[in-house]
Design a protein around this motif. Structure first.
Motif, PDB file in Angstrom:
ATOM      1  N   SER A   1     -11.650 -29.301  14.464  1.00  0.00           N
ATOM      2  CA  SER A   1     -10.883 -29.828  15.599  1.00  0.00           C
ATOM      3  C   SER A   1     -10.932 -31.356  15.614  1.00  0.00           C
ATOM      4  O   SER A   1      -9.915 -32.024  15.843  1.00  0.00           O
ATOM      5  N   GLU A   2     -12.118 -31.915  15.353  1.00  0.00           N
ATOM      6  CA  GLU A   2     -12.247 -33.370  15.291  1.00  0.00           C
ATOM      7  C   GLU A   2     -11.430 -33.943  14.133  1.00  0.00           C
ATOM      8  O   GLU A   2     -10.791 -34.992  14.262  1.00  0.00           O
ATOM      9  N   LYS A   3     -11.455 -33.255  12.999  1.00  0.00           N
ATOM     10  CA  LYS A   3     -10.697 -33.716  11.835  1.00  0.00           C
ATOM     11  C   LYS A   3      -9.202 -33.693  12.119  1.00  0.00           C
ATOM     12  O   LYS A   3      -8.477 -34.632  11.775  1.00  0.00           O
ATOM     13  N   ILE A   4      -8.734 -32.614  12.754  1.00  0.00           N
ATOM     14  CA  ILE A   4      -7.311 -32.520  13.108  1.00  0.00           C
ATOM     15  C   ILE A   4      -6.932 -33.638  14.066  1.00  0.00           C
ATOM     16  O   ILE A   4      -5.870 -34.267  13.935  1.00  0.00           O
ATOM     17  N   SER A   5      -7.791 -33.912  15.035  1.00  0.00           N
ATOM     18  CA  SER A   5      -7.533 -34.989  15.986  1.00  0.00           C
ATOM     19  C   SER A   5      -7.441 -36.336  15.265  1.00  0.00           C
ATOM     20  O   SER A   5      -6.562 -37.152  15.547  1.00  0.00           O
ATOM     21  N   SER A   6      -8.349 -36.563  14.301  1.00  0.00           N
ATOM     22  CA  SER A   6      -8.322 -37.807  13.526  1.00  0.00           C
ATOM     23  C   SER A   6      -7.054 -37.901  12.686  1.00  0.00           C
ATOM     24  O   SER A   6      -6.422 -38.967  12.611  1.00  0.00           O
ATOM     25  N   LEU A   7      -6.660 -36.787  12.071  1.00  0.00           N
ATOM     26  CA  LEU A   7      -5.435 -36.771  11.263  1.00  0.00           C
ATOM     27  C   LEU A   7      -4.204 -37.040  12.129  1.00  0.00           C
ATOM     28  O   LEU A   7      -3.279 -37.748  11.708  1.00  0.00           O
ATOM     29  N   GLU A   8      -4.192 -36.496  13.326  1.00  0.00           N
ATOM     30  CA  GLU A   8      -3.051 -36.713  14.222  1.00  0.00           C
ATOM     31  C   GLU A   8      -2.979 -38.174  14.668  1.00  0.00           C
ATOM     32  O   GLU A   8      -1.887 -38.735  14.819  1.00  0.00           O
ATOM     33  N   LYS A   9      -4.142 -38.804  14.865  1.00  0.00           N
ATOM     34  CA  LYS A   9      -4.142 -40.230  15.203  1.00  0.00           C
ATOM     35  C   LYS A   9      -3.612 -41.055  14.030  1.00  0.00           C
ATOM     36  O   LYS A   9      -2.822 -41.985  14.221  1.00  0.00           O
ATOM     37  N   SER A  10      -4.054 -40.695  12.821  1.00  0.00           N
ATOM     38  CA  SER A  10      -3.563 -41.387  11.623  1.00  0.00           C
ATOM     39  C   SER A  10      -2.061 -41.186  11.478  1.00  0.00           C
ATOM     40  O   SER A  10      -1.327 -42.119  11.130  1.00  0.00           O
ATOM     41  N   ARG A  11      -1.604 -39.981  11.745  1.00  0.00           N
ATOM     42  CA  ARG A  11      -0.172 -39.702  11.634  1.00  0.00           C
ATOM     43  C   ARG A  11       0.629 -40.548  12.628  1.00  0.00           C
ATOM     44  O   ARG A  11       1.682 -41.082  12.297  1.00  0.00           O
ATOM     45  N   LYS A  12       0.113 -40.649  13.856  1.00  0.00           N
ATOM     46  CA  LYS A  12       0.814 -41.461  14.855  1.00  0.00           C
ATOM     47  C   LYS A  12       0.894 -42.916  14.404  1.00  0.00           C
ATOM     48  O   LYS A  12       1.935 -43.573  14.549  1.00  0.00           O
ATOM     49  N   SER A  13      -0.207 -43.424  13.843  1.00  0.00           N
ATOM     50  CA  SER A  13      -0.220 -44.805  13.360  1.00  0.00           C
ATOM     51  C   SER A  13       0.785 -45.003  12.236  1.00  0.00           C
ATOM     52  O   SER A  13       1.564 -45.963  12.237  1.00  0.00           O
ATOM     53  N   VAL A  14       0.795 -44.067  11.271  1.00  0.00           N
ATOM     54  CA  VAL A  14       1.743 -44.162  10.149  1.00  0.00           C
ATOM     55  C   VAL A  14       3.178 -44.019  10.647  1.00  0.00           C
ATOM     56  O   VAL A  14       4.078 -44.724  10.187  1.00  0.00           O
ATOM     57  N   LYS A  15       3.389 -43.120  11.620  1.00  0.00           N
ATOM     58  CA  LYS A  15       4.744 -42.922  12.164  1.00  0.00           C
ATOM     59  C   LYS A  15       5.221 -44.180  12.874  1.00  0.00           C
ATOM     60  O   LYS A  15       6.397 -44.582  12.729  1.00  0.00           O
ATOM     61  N   ASP A  16       4.343 -44.824  13.631  1.00  0.00           N
ATOM     62  CA  ASP A  16       4.717 -46.077  14.297  1.00  0.00           C
ATOM     63  C   ASP A  16       5.078 -47.148  13.256  1.00  0.00           C
ATOM     64  O   ASP A  16       6.063 -47.882  13.427  1.00  0.00           O
ATOM     65  N   GLU A  17       4.283 -47.222  12.183  1.00  0.00           N
ATOM     66  CA  GLU A  17       4.575 -48.197  11.129  1.00  0.00           C
ATOM     67  C   GLU A  17       5.906 -47.873  10.451  1.00  0.00           C
ATOM     68  O   GLU A  17       6.691 -48.779  10.141  1.00  0.00           O
ATOM     69  N   LEU A  18       6.154 -46.593  10.228  1.00  0.00           N
ATOM     70  CA  LEU A  18       7.420 -46.186   9.605  1.00  0.00           C
ATOM     71  C   LEU A  18       8.601 -46.545  10.499  1.00  0.00           C
ATOM     72  O   LEU A  18       9.635 -47.033  10.007  1.00  0.00           O
TER      73      LEU A  18
ATOM     74  N   GLU B   1       4.255 -36.857   5.158  1.00  0.00           N
ATOM     75  CA  GLU B   1       4.333 -35.499   4.623  1.00  0.00           C
ATOM     76  C   GLU B   1       2.951 -34.978   4.250  1.00  0.00           C
ATOM     77  O   GLU B   1       2.617 -33.812   4.503  1.00  0.00           O
ATOM     78  N   GLU B   2       2.146 -35.853   3.646  1.00  0.00           N
ATOM     79  CA  GLU B   2       0.793 -35.451   3.268  1.00  0.00           C
ATOM     80  C   GLU B   2      -0.044 -35.133   4.506  1.00  0.00           C
ATOM     81  O   GLU B   2      -0.759 -34.122   4.548  1.00  0.00           O
ATOM     82  N   LEU B   3       0.057 -35.993   5.532  1.00  0.00           N
ATOM     83  CA  LEU B   3      -0.695 -35.762   6.762  1.00  0.00           C
ATOM     84  C   LEU B   3      -0.210 -34.506   7.476  1.00  0.00           C
ATOM     85  O   LEU B   3      -1.027 -33.732   8.002  1.00  0.00           O
ATOM     86  N   ASP B   4       1.113 -34.300   7.499  1.00  0.00           N
ATOM     87  CA  ASP B   4       1.648 -33.092   8.122  1.00  0.00           C
ATOM     88  C   ASP B   4       1.111 -31.844   7.427  1.00  0.00           C
ATOM     89  O   ASP B   4       0.768 -30.851   8.082  1.00  0.00           O
ATOM     90  N   GLY B   5       1.054 -31.905   6.088  1.00  0.00           N
ATOM     91  CA  GLY B   5       0.516 -30.764   5.343  1.00  0.00           C
ATOM     92  C   GLY B   5      -0.940 -30.498   5.697  1.00  0.00           C
ATOM     93  O   GLY B   5      -1.343 -29.342   5.911  1.00  0.00           O
ATOM     94  N   LYS B   6      -1.736 -31.557   5.762  1.00  0.00           N
ATOM     95  CA  LYS B   6      -3.155 -31.400   6.099  1.00  0.00           C
ATOM     96  C   LYS B   6      -3.330 -30.890   7.531  1.00  0.00           C
ATOM     97  O   LYS B   6      -4.183 -30.035   7.806  1.00  0.00           O
ATOM     98  N   ILE B   7      -2.513 -31.437   8.445  1.00  0.00           N
ATOM     99  CA  ILE B   7      -2.615 -31.018   9.847  1.00  0.00           C
ATOM    100  C   ILE B   7      -2.231 -29.547   9.998  1.00  0.00           C
ATOM    101  O   ILE B   7      -2.927 -28.776  10.668  1.00  0.00           O
ATOM    102  N   ASN B   8      -1.127 -29.148   9.365  1.00  0.00           N
ATOM    103  CA  ASN B   8      -0.691 -27.750   9.453  1.00  0.00           C
ATOM    104  C   ASN B   8      -1.734 -26.809   8.844  1.00  0.00           C
ATOM    105  O   ASN B   8      -2.029 -25.741   9.396  1.00  0.00           O
ATOM    106  N   LYS B   9      -2.283 -27.224   7.693  1.00  0.00           N
ATOM    107  CA  LYS B   9      -3.313 -26.409   7.041  1.00  0.00           C
ATOM    108  C   LYS B   9      -4.547 -26.318   7.931  1.00  0.00           C
ATOM    109  O   LYS B   9      -5.147 -25.240   8.073  1.00  0.00           O
ATOM    110  N   GLY B  10      -4.922 -27.448   8.533  1.00  0.00           N
ATOM    111  CA  GLY B  10      -6.085 -27.457   9.419  1.00  0.00           C
ATOM    112  C   GLY B  10      -5.871 -26.585  10.652  1.00  0.00           C
ATOM    113  O   GLY B  10      -6.769 -25.848  11.066  1.00  0.00           O
TER     114      GLY B  10
END
Length: 359
Positions: A276-293, A101-110
């Motif tokens: 754009s780089e930050k959003i890309s990094s956040l999306e990679k982090s989100r994918k990692s967290v989603k896989d772990e979830l 949820e936190e990453l989604d918020g940051k990604i949407n804001k970004g």
């Protein structure tokens, strides 16, 4: 002949104090009340060994008690392990869900900010293009105006030169003709009056009017025209200076605005690239967290058959097993007491006497 009263009494005494039957009855009653299949099966198995010695029956009951207690210990350990795993997995799921949820918020804001920057960059680029186009158009207009003013100046100057030459020729002509004196040409004089019937001219032309007279004198007219051309030259020079000053001011302002907009575009483009780089990094982090979830949720699903699902709860199973153990212990006590009573009865004199009579 039928059995003697002593034989019947001895037989009744032996049946009434049979410890095995008492224990079986107790287990059957406990199985009925608790709906225990374990006790029912054990009572059934035990009924097949009623003829066994007291020690053997007692040993079977003890083994059954130990077996149930061991099962309870194993289930307690399993329950403790399940509780820890379920609690840990729940906490992990909750933590990863919060991170998502936190990453989604940051990604949407970004992404929202990125879209805003993209629009602002496009506006800046359009403004730069408009300013460039305006400067080019203004430069072309100024060049055209400068050329037209230069032509007008040349025409005015050429016309003044031509008029000056013409005036000089005319003044010289009138001076030489004797019609007017030089002083008249300089300060002007009254027009020449001709007689009503002038004689035939037999000499050179001397003129019929003062060329410098106002407003119809030819020299006066030419000087007036020359003055107009001089004024046109002055006005053209003034207009050229005004136009050039306005052009220089406008171009200067356009250059400043273009430079500001160019710098704004560069800064926003750099910010957009970093975002754009930050959003890309956040999306990679989100994918990692989603896989772990997903893996954690799958582990929770795998835990359910062993720790959560089932026809009865841990508390119900523990209570049922405790009731079974209590029933077995009571059966054991009953069996031991019954055998003790039987042993006492068999050792009493009356019983021994009855046994001798029977014998």
């Amino acid at each position: 002949a039928g059995p003697s009263p002593l034989d019947a009494a001895a037989s009744f005494l032996q049946v009434s104090v049979d410890p095995r039957e008492k224990a079986l009855n107790l287990l059957r009653e406990a199985a009925r009340k608790t709906h225990s299949q374990v006790l029912a099966r054990f009572a059934q198995r035990l009924s097949l060994h009623k003829s066994d010695a007291f020690g053997e029956v007692n040993n079977q009951i003890e083994k059954m008690i130990f077996k149930l207690m061991d099962e309870q210990t194993q289930e307690d350990e399993h329950k403790l392990w399940c509780d820890k795993e379920v609690s840990k997995t729940d906490a992990s799921i909750e933590d990863k869900t919060d991170k998502l949820e936190e990453l989604d918020g940051k990604i949407n804001k970004g992404k929202t900010k990125y879209q805003t920057l993209t629009g602002e960059i496009a506006d800046a680029q359009k403004m730069i293009a408009d300013i460039t186009s305006f400067m080019e158009e203004a430069t072309d207009i100024r060049a055209t105006g400068k050329e037209e003013n230069a032509l007008a100046l040349k025409d005015a100057q050429d016309s003044q030169t031509a008029l000056a030459n013409a005036i000089a020729v005319l003044e010289q002509f009138y001076k030489e003709s004797g019609m007017v004196e030089e002083s008249f040409l300089q300060r002007g004089a009254a027009p020449v009056e001709l007689p009503k019937d002038p004689p035939t001219w037999d000499s050179g032309y001397t003129g019929v009017a003062d060329p410098a007279a106002q407003p119809g004198g030819i020299v006066a007219v030419l000087k007036k025209v020359a003055a107009d051309f001089a004024k046109m030259e002055a006005d053209t020079r003034a207009q050229e200076a005004t136009d050039q000053q306005a052009f220089d001011q406008e171009i200067s302002e356009c250059k400043i605005e273009k430079a500001r907009r160019t710098k704004e575009q560069e800064m926003k483009t750099a910010e957009s690239d970093r975002l754009s780089e930050k959003i890309s990094s956040l999306e990679k982090s989100r994918k990692s967290v989603k896989d772990e979830l997903d893996l954690t949720e799958q582990y929770m699903t795998d835990l359910k058959p062993a720790c959560i699902d089932g026809s009865s709860s841990y508390e119900d199973r523990k209570k049922a097993r405790t009731d079974e153990i209590d029933a077995l212990k009571k059966a054991k006590v009953t069996l031991a007491g019954a055998f003790k009573e039987t042993a006492l009865a068999q050792s009493s004199p009356k019983f021994l006497e009855a046994r001798r009579h029977v014998a």
